[in-house]
Scaffold this motif. Structure first.
Motif, mmCIF file in Angstrom:
data_model
loop_
_atom_site.group_PDB
_atom_site.id
_atom_site.type_symbol
_atom_site.label_atom_id
_atom_site.label_comp_id
_atom_site.label_asym_id
_atom_site.label_seq_id
_atom_site.Cartn_x
_atom_site.Cartn_y
_atom_site.Cartn_z
ATOM 1 N N GLY A 10 54.872 2.246 -10.811
ATOM 2 C CA GLY A 10 53.785 1.430 -10.320
ATOM 3 C C GLY A 10 52.488 1.669 -11.075
ATOM 4 O O GLY A 10 52.443 2.395 -12.077
ATOM 5 N N THR A 11 51.425 1.099 -10.564
ATOM 6 C CA THR A 11 50.113 1.154 -11.206
ATOM 7 C C THR A 11 49.630 2.593 -11.361
ATOM 8 O O THR A 11 49.500 3.324 -10.376
ATOM 9 C CB THR A 11 49.087 0.382 -10.357
ATOM 10 N N GLY A 12 49.382 3.009 -12.599
ATOM 11 C CA GLY A 12 48.903 4.359 -12.859
ATOM 12 C C GLY A 12 49.931 5.437 -12.620
ATOM 13 O O GLY A 12 49.618 6.628 -12.707
ATOM 14 N N SER A 111 39.448 1.751 -8.714
ATOM 15 C CA SER A 111 39.710 3.038 -9.366
ATOM 16 C C SER A 111 39.310 2.994 -10.831
ATOM 17 O O SER A 111 38.722 3.953 -11.359
ATOM 18 C CB SER A 111 41.188 3.403 -9.238
ATOM 19 N N ALA A 112 39.615 1.887 -11.507
ATOM 20 C CA ALA A 112 39.249 1.754 -12.919
ATOM 21 C C ALA A 112 37.735 1.832 -13.092
ATOM 22 O O ALA A 112 37.235 2.509 -14.008
ATOM 23 C CB ALA A 112 39.786 0.440 -13.476
ATOM 24 N N SER A 113 36.993 1.174 -12.197
ATOM 25 C CA SER A 113 35.530 1.195 -12.327
ATOM 26 C C SER A 113 34.979 2.595 -12.050
ATOM 27 O O SER A 113 34.018 3.029 -12.701
ATOM 28 C CB SER A 113 34.898 0.170 -11.383
ATOM 29 N N LEU A 114 35.578 3.321 -11.113
ATOM 30 C CA LEU A 114 35.123 4.679 -10.827
ATOM 31 C C LEU A 114 35.398 5.617 -11.996
ATOM 32 O O LEU A 114 34.554 6.471 -12.326
ATOM 33 C CB LEU A 114 35.798 5.204 -9.562
ATOM 34 N N VAL A 115 36.571 5.484 -12.619
ATOM 35 C CA VAL A 115 36.873 6.325 -13.787
ATOM 36 C C VAL A 115 35.882 6.042 -14.904
ATOM 37 O O VAL A 115 35.392 6.966 -15.578
ATOM 38 C CB VAL A 115 38.322 6.094 -14.257
ATOM 39 N N GLN A 116 35.567 4.778 -15.103
ATOM 40 C CA GLN A 116 34.595 4.423 -16.149
ATOM 41 C C GLN A 116 33.210 4.983 -15.835
ATOM 42 O O GLN A 116 32.507 5.461 -16.728
ATOM 43 C CB GLN A 116 34.513 2.910 -16.290
ATOM 44 N N ARG A 117 32.819 4.932 -14.568
ATOM 45 C CA ARG A 117 31.464 5.347 -14.182
ATOM 46 C C ARG A 117 31.319 6.859 -14.033
ATOM 47 O O ARG A 117 30.358 7.469 -14.532
ATOM 48 C CB ARG A 117 31.086 4.674 -12.860
ATOM 49 N N LEU A 150 44.112 5.050 -19.282
ATOM 50 C CA LEU A 150 44.243 4.856 -17.830
ATOM 51 C C LEU A 150 43.523 3.606 -17.342
ATOM 52 O O LEU A 150 44.094 2.803 -16.597
ATOM 53 C CB LEU A 150 43.723 6.085 -17.089
ATOM 54 N N VAL A 151 42.271 3.430 -17.728
ATOM 55 C CA VAL A 151 41.502 2.294 -17.228
ATOM 56 C C VAL A 151 42.184 0.984 -17.598
ATOM 57 O O VAL A 151 42.356 0.089 -16.754
ATOM 58 C CB VAL A 151 40.056 2.330 -17.757
ATOM 59 N N ASP A 152 42.595 0.848 -18.861
ATOM 60 C CA ASP A 152 43.278 -0.380 -19.278
ATOM 61 C C ASP A 152 44.606 -0.551 -18.548
ATOM 62 O O ASP A 152 45.009 -1.680 -18.242
ATOM 63 C CB ASP A 152 43.505 -0.365 -20.789
ATOM 64 N N ALA A 158 46.433 -4.624 -12.240
ATOM 65 C CA ALA A 158 45.662 -5.309 -11.199
ATOM 66 C C ALA A 158 45.550 -6.804 -11.442
ATOM 67 O O ALA A 158 45.460 -7.585 -10.489
ATOM 68 C CB ALA A 158 44.264 -4.700 -11.104
ATOM 69 N N ASP A 159 45.540 -7.210 -12.702
ATOM 70 C CA ASP A 159 45.261 -8.611 -13.034
ATOM 71 C C ASP A 159 46.510 -9.430 -13.338
ATOM 72 O O ASP A 159 46.402 -10.635 -13.576
ATOM 73 C CB ASP A 159 44.322 -8.673 -14.245
#
Length: 240
Positions: A10-12, A111-117, A150-152, A158-159
């Motif tokens: 699954g995702t991640g 989660s992706a936005s949190l990892v980036q931030r 991970l983010v990608d 998700a998309d």
């Protein structure tokens, strides 16, 4: 009945988790598990589908499936290449058609936005406060394995649209679906919709507590559902 199953994470997530869920029940069913490693990045879904193509080239029609995003990809592949797929093991499907604002898609984007931030360590620490210890450990291992991709990877999952109910309705293979009744990210209602759409599909469910106590309980539910679907298909429609 096929003797090879190719199951996607699954995702991640990763192949380690797939093996923890499916090795025991598939071994009991006499089926060899192939668990491809994720190739992190924006092409995650495409690379997973290539692993299904490679398995077909090596073994002929295979039992395909996976968990969440992996289940979506396996069903997508089966819809596109029905002659290559001998059956499906689908655990925790999260949506059908466009993800829109489905919980698992929203969670992956968040989660992706949190990892980036905030960075990976801070995001994992925050996530660990809200989930059971076993799940926090799984996230830590798998997300670190995805590394800079991970983010990608999260956004790719998700998309990506899942098969529509109309596409699922065209499947003509044994299909086992497993749901966790109280999983907020993978609503059991979605699994029920998939099961209702796919002719002859069988659905089994379990609680999150059962899943947490024994990861293979999820795989066992999916395998038992698939075996029931295959038995029903072999028996044919009831006489009138």
């Amino acid at each position: 009945m096929t003797d090879t199953a190719v199951l996607l994470p699954g995702t991640g997530s990763d192949d380690v988790f797939i093996r923890s869920v499916f090795t025991v029940p598939l071994t009991a069913a006499g089926v060899t598990l192939v668990a491809p490693e994720p190739v992190p990045g924006p092409d995650l879904g495409h690379r997973h589908r290539l692993s299904l193509d490679a398995a077909f080239d090596a073994h002929g029609p295979v039992l395909a499936g996976g968990i969440s995003f992996g289940a979506h990809l396996a069903a997508e592949w089966a819809c596109a290449h029905p002659s290559r797929c001998a059956g499906l093991l689908l655990a925790l499907p999260a949506w059908h058609g466009s993800p829109v604002d489905c919980p698992a898609s929203v969670a992956a984007r968040h989660s992706a936005s949190l990892v980036q931030r905030d960075g990976l360590d801070a995001t994992l620490a925050s996530a660990a406060a809200d989930v059971p210890t076993w799940l926090a450990d799984e996230l830590s291992r798998a997300w670190r394995r995805h590394g800079s991709g991970l983010v990608d990877s999260l956004l790719a999952a998700a998309d990506r649209p899942a098969p529509t109910l109309g596409q699922l309705a065209a499947l003509d293979i044994p299909v086992g679906i497993a749901a966790v009744r109280d999983d907020p990210l993978h609503p059991a209602s979605v699994a029920a919709q998939w099961a209702a759409a796919i002719p002859g599909a069988e659905l089994r469910s379990l609680s999150f507590a059962d899943f947490g106590a024994d990861r293979s309980a999820l795989g066992r539910a999916a395998v038992e559902a698939w075996q029931a679907s295959a038995a029903n298909a072999k028996a044919g429609p009831p006489s009138r």
